[in-house]
Motif scaffolding. Structure first.
Motif, mmCIF file in Angstrom:
data_model
loop_
_atom_site.group_PDB
_atom_site.id
_atom_site.type_symbol
_atom_site.label_atom_id
_atom_site.label_comp_id
_atom_site.label_asym_id
_atom_site.label_seq_id
_atom_site.Cartn_x
_atom_site.Cartn_y
_atom_site.Cartn_z
ATOM 1 N N MET A 75 1.806 16.535 -21.083
ATOM 2 C CA MET A 75 2.037 17.681 -21.952
ATOM 3 C C MET A 75 1.381 17.400 -23.303
ATOM 4 O O MET A 75 1.314 16.249 -23.753
ATOM 5 N N ALA A 76 0.900 18.443 -23.948
ATOM 6 C CA ALA A 76 0.230 18.282 -25.246
ATOM 7 C C ALA A 76 1.159 17.590 -26.242
ATOM 8 O O ALA A 76 2.304 18.008 -26.437
ATOM 9 N N GLY A 77 0.662 16.524 -26.852
ATOM 10 C CA GLY A 77 1.402 15.816 -27.895
ATOM 11 C C GLY A 77 2.481 14.869 -27.405
ATOM 12 O O GLY A 77 3.095 14.156 -28.206
ATOM 13 N N ALA A 78 2.725 14.817 -26.081
ATOM 14 C CA ALA A 78 3.854 14.030 -25.573
ATOM 15 C C ALA A 78 3.623 12.527 -25.687
ATOM 16 O O ALA A 78 4.552 11.771 -26.000
ATOM 17 N N ILE A 79 2.411 12.065 -25.417
ATOM 18 C CA ILE A 79 2.139 10.623 -25.500
ATOM 19 C C ILE A 79 2.325 10.140 -26.936
ATOM 20 O O ILE A 79 2.999 9.131 -27.188
ATOM 21 N N LEU A 85 8.370 7.377 -31.203
ATOM 22 C CA LEU A 85 9.752 6.976 -30.917
ATOM 23 C C LEU A 85 9.839 5.484 -30.621
ATOM 24 O O LEU A 85 10.750 4.794 -31.093
ATOM 25 N N ARG A 86 8.877 4.982 -29.845
ATOM 26 C CA ARG A 86 8.851 3.549 -29.541
ATOM 27 C C ARG A 86 8.667 2.737 -30.825
ATOM 28 O O ARG A 86 9.349 1.736 -31.056
ATOM 29 N N ASP A 87 7.749 3.189 -31.678
ATOM 30 C CA ASP A 87 7.489 2.469 -32.924
ATOM 31 C C ASP A 87 8.682 2.515 -33.870
ATOM 32 O O ASP A 87 8.834 1.638 -34.733
ATOM 33 N N ALA A 88 9.530 3.532 -33.709
ATOM 34 C CA ALA A 88 10.734 3.644 -34.538
ATOM 35 C C ALA A 88 11.884 2.798 -34.000
ATOM 36 O O ALA A 88 12.967 2.766 -34.603
ATOM 37 N N GLY A 89 11.657 2.101 -32.877
ATOM 38 C CA GLY A 89 12.651 1.155 -32.381
ATOM 39 C C GLY A 89 13.416 1.579 -31.156
ATOM 40 O O GLY A 89 14.378 0.908 -30.762
ATOM 41 N N GLY A 114 -0.714 6.228 -20.447
ATOM 42 C CA GLY A 114 -0.442 5.512 -21.688
ATOM 43 C C GLY A 114 0.922 5.767 -22.292
ATOM 44 O O GLY A 114 1.163 5.420 -23.455
ATOM 45 N N PHE A 115 1.849 6.347 -21.527
ATOM 46 C CA PHE A 115 3.205 6.553 -22.038
ATOM 47 C C PHE A 115 3.918 5.203 -22.150
ATOM 48 O O PHE A 115 3.914 4.415 -21.198
ATOM 49 N N PRO A 116 4.569 4.925 -23.280
ATOM 50 C CA PRO A 116 5.310 3.668 -23.437
ATOM 51 C C PRO A 116 6.724 3.765 -22.847
ATOM 52 O O PRO A 116 7.736 3.582 -23.533
ATOM 53 N N ILE A 117 6.785 4.055 -21.561
ATOM 54 C CA ILE A 117 8.053 4.217 -20.854
ATOM 55 C C ILE A 117 8.426 2.882 -20.217
ATOM 56 O O ILE A 117 7.598 2.259 -19.540
#
Length: 200
Positions: A75-79, A85-89, A114-117
């Motif tokens: 989805m646009a902007g999702a990655i 969110l990951r960088d925020a902890g 490239g999703f950090p899931i």
């Protein structure tokens, strides 16, 4: 120290199932459908395709295979939202209502994009006894569920922030009095992320 967990739905939040539906239709029938209504919530309403039932529907569903579930676009902007969110902890867990046999394909799809899931939990989509995602959220002690389907956000434990991605308004199931149980609603994951992080 453990990171707080945000649970994210896949189709309609992370991945563009409605766009990919045209690809699977083309695989099945050899012709790419024309877009009928870009504001439609359901994929079969977005594309100019006939209604399928019985044997025809069963035949079509055979094309929703490992190849399909491992190749949906983002989805646009999702990655970028997930990276913020990951960088925020936060630890990000995909909690998806797909059948468990395709969970590995879904995880592969998200990682290739490239999703950090950190992981994928597939719950199945049976909502007859309430949200099928409830037990998974309790298992991982999620702070938040972000989903684009209102019935999956109803009846969750009170501490869980219930964020609706209120996309594609035409014939949307995300209407009615159950909206009053939501914690927040947003047009897309990027908007949720900006709002959520601005509160910290």
């Amino acid at each position: 120290m453990t990171r707080p967990i945000i649970a994210l739905d896949a189709d309609g939040v992370l991945l563009d199932y409605n766009l990919a539906y045209a690809d699977v239709w083309e695989r099945a029938y050899g012709v790419r459908p024309i877009e009928r209504d870009p504001d439609a919530y359901w994929a079969k309403d977005r594309w100019d395709v006939p209604h399928l039932a019985d044997e025809a529907l069963s035949q079509f569903r055979r094309f929703f295979d490992e190849a399909f579930w491992s190749s949906l676009p983002a989805m646009a902007g999702a990655i970028e939202a997930c990276q913020l969110l990951r960088d925020a902890g936060y630890e990000l867990v995909c909690v998806t209502a797909m059948q468990p046999q395709f969970a590995q394909a879904r995880e592969s799809n998200l990682r290739k994009l490239g999703f950090p899931i950190s992981r994928v939990l597939a719950t199945g989509g049976d909502a007859s006894r309430g949200s099928p995602k409830r037990s998974a959220l309790e298992q991982i002690d999620a702070q938040v569920l972000v989903d684009d389907y209102l019935p999956f956000l109803v009846g969750l434990p009170e501490p869980v922030h219930r964020a609706l991605i209120d996309r594609n308004p035409a014939r949307s199931p995300n209407r009615g009095s159950e909206r009053e149980t939501l914690s927040s609603s947003h047009p897309d994951l990027r908007s949720f992320t900006q709002w959520w992080l601005s509160r910290l």
